[in-house]
Scaffold this active site. Sequence first.
Site, PDB file in Angstrom:
ATOM      1  N   ALA A   1       0.859  -1.264   0.127  1.00 14.28           N
ATOM      2  CA  ALA A   1      -0.112  -0.045  -0.213  1.00 14.28           C
ATOM      3  C   ALA A   1       0.780   1.258  -0.080  1.00 14.28           C
ATOM      4  CB  ALA A   1      -0.985   0.066   1.189  1.00 14.28           C
TER       5      ALA A   1
ATOM      6  N   GLY B   1       0.620   9.544  -7.333  1.00 11.39           N
ATOM      7  CA  GLY B   1       0.758   7.916  -7.882  1.00 11.39           C
ATOM      8  C   GLY B   1       2.061   8.024  -7.670  1.00 11.39           C
TER       9      GLY B   1
ATOM     10  N   THR C   1      -2.965  -3.992  -4.603  1.00 13.19           N
ATOM     11  CA  THR C   1      -3.143  -5.184  -5.054  1.00 13.19           C
ATOM     12  C   THR C   1      -3.244  -6.117  -4.366  1.00 13.19           C
ATOM     13  OG1 THR C   1      -1.727  -4.494  -7.219  1.00 13.19           O
ATOM     14  CG2 THR C   1      -2.134  -6.875  -6.945  1.00 13.19           C
TER      15      THR C   1
ATOM     16  N   ASP D   1      13.819  -2.052  -5.813  1.00 15.44           N
ATOM     17  CA  ASP D   1      15.006  -2.826  -6.215  1.00 15.44           C
ATOM     18  C   ASP D   1      14.616  -4.607  -6.197  1.00 15.44           C
ATOM     19  OD1 ASP D   1      16.524  -0.915  -6.102  1.00 15.44           O
ATOM     20  OD2 ASP D   1      17.686  -0.917  -4.406  1.00 15.44           O
TER      21      ASP D   1
ATOM     22  N   ARG E   1      10.736  -4.292  -8.793  1.00 19.41           N
ATOM     23  CA  ARG E   1      10.790  -3.710 -10.312  1.00 19.41           C
ATOM     24  C   ARG E   1      11.328  -5.061 -11.127  1.00 19.41           C
ATOM     25  NH1 ARG E   1      12.327   2.393  -8.717  1.00 19.41           N
ATOM     26  NH2 ARG E   1      10.179   3.131  -8.644  1.00 19.41           N
TER      27      ARG E   1
ATOM     28  N   GLU F   1       4.543  -0.138  -9.691  1.00 19.20           N
ATOM     29  CA  GLU F   1       5.751  -0.088  -9.190  1.00 19.20           C
ATOM     30  C   GLU F   1       6.704   0.793 -10.093  1.00 19.20           C
ATOM     31  OE1 GLU F   1       6.872  -2.147  -6.553  1.00 19.20           O
ATOM     32  OE2 GLU F   1       4.534  -2.287  -6.692  1.00 19.20           O
TER      33      GLU F   1
END
Length: 405
Positions: free
Chosen positions: A136, A143, A170, A256, A259, A382
């Site tokens: 979250a 954004g 998600t 890190d 992504r 992400e």
Amino acid sequence: MAINLELPTKLHSTIEQARDAALQIFRPISRKYDLAEHSYPVELDTLASLYNGLAAAGQAGAGAAGGRGDTKERPEGYVANGGNMQSVLNAMWASYGDVGLMLSIPYQGLGNAAIAAVATDEQIESFGGEVWASMAITEPSFGSDSAAVTTTAIRDGDEYVLNGEKIFVTAGSRASHIVVWASVDRSLGRAAIKSFVVPRTHPGVTIARLEHKLGIRASDTAVIRFEDCRIPAKNLLGSPEVDVKKGFGGVMQTFDNTRPMVAAMAVGLSRAVLEELRAVLEGAGLEIDYDRPTSDQPAAVAEFIRMEADYEASYLLALRAAWMADNKQPNSLEASMSKAKAGRTGTDVSNKAVELASTAGYSEHSLLEKWARDSKILDIFEGTQQIQQLIIARRILGKSSSELK
């Protein structure tokens, strides 16, 4: 140090298991849950049992420690292919089946990667394999600018009190826990942003609504409110100290890990699209000849070969970012490069496939149109395509965020 591009034998079983799940579990129910948004995919309970077993056995890619890798001291010259590589390969091949379903697998949430990135060894041991964590970060007021967090976490004795609202979470209504980004002191700016592990059913946590989306409909995406939500101070991930000079690099380490995982999802989806498109083209009588220049082949074939090259580049970039993380090499630049390339490739490949496949691509008789819809989020969450390019530019040019905006 050179990278051997051949995957070690020990990872072959990881790929085989994920590929089997993709083809035998995900693909057959992919359309079903695309049309039944917000319905829980009960078929995933079988996978939940599998991943619980993996977590109990201490295998990476499952539980709170998924993606953490080996934390032991290593001899000089040692090369690791550990938790990050396994997590990336799992995500890649599961997404080859269905991205939305992959995001719905219990104990494989993006929040688990966040825990692995910044939690202490004691916290990892405490959480163990019992945590399925969503992430979250995003709020109604921002954004991609993660430093603009307005949710607060105020210290009160041995507890923190969280207040704020998060959007586009998600697996927010399904995961057992939520990794929440919040500021412990807004007057100190981004350095005061910390991440907290909050049980989803904890008092003060409200699932406000579920979003209706363009793609990944099998995955729930929630709006979550935190109202005077009290959690133990030990649920703050990493160090509670606010280092103004360091900024919020600690929580940013999360990306890190996550992504390259999102890049892997896009790679898996791209592979599925290319395989389906190859069948369509060959069914139309077009031969894909790698021994002839693309300029001497039909336009559709030339486009296919171009997209396949982009897929290969995306695949290698994702593996490199994961490999660097496993080998304790700073990979922020490479993580962003993998995410930028794979995200863009996923949308390009899937949309072009719909175009080249004509009516077959636009109808629901194949999954091409669904994959095109699913692909868009992989270039957004992400960190958007634009944000990744900005990060890459800063790293290459040696500029700070204040110098290059």
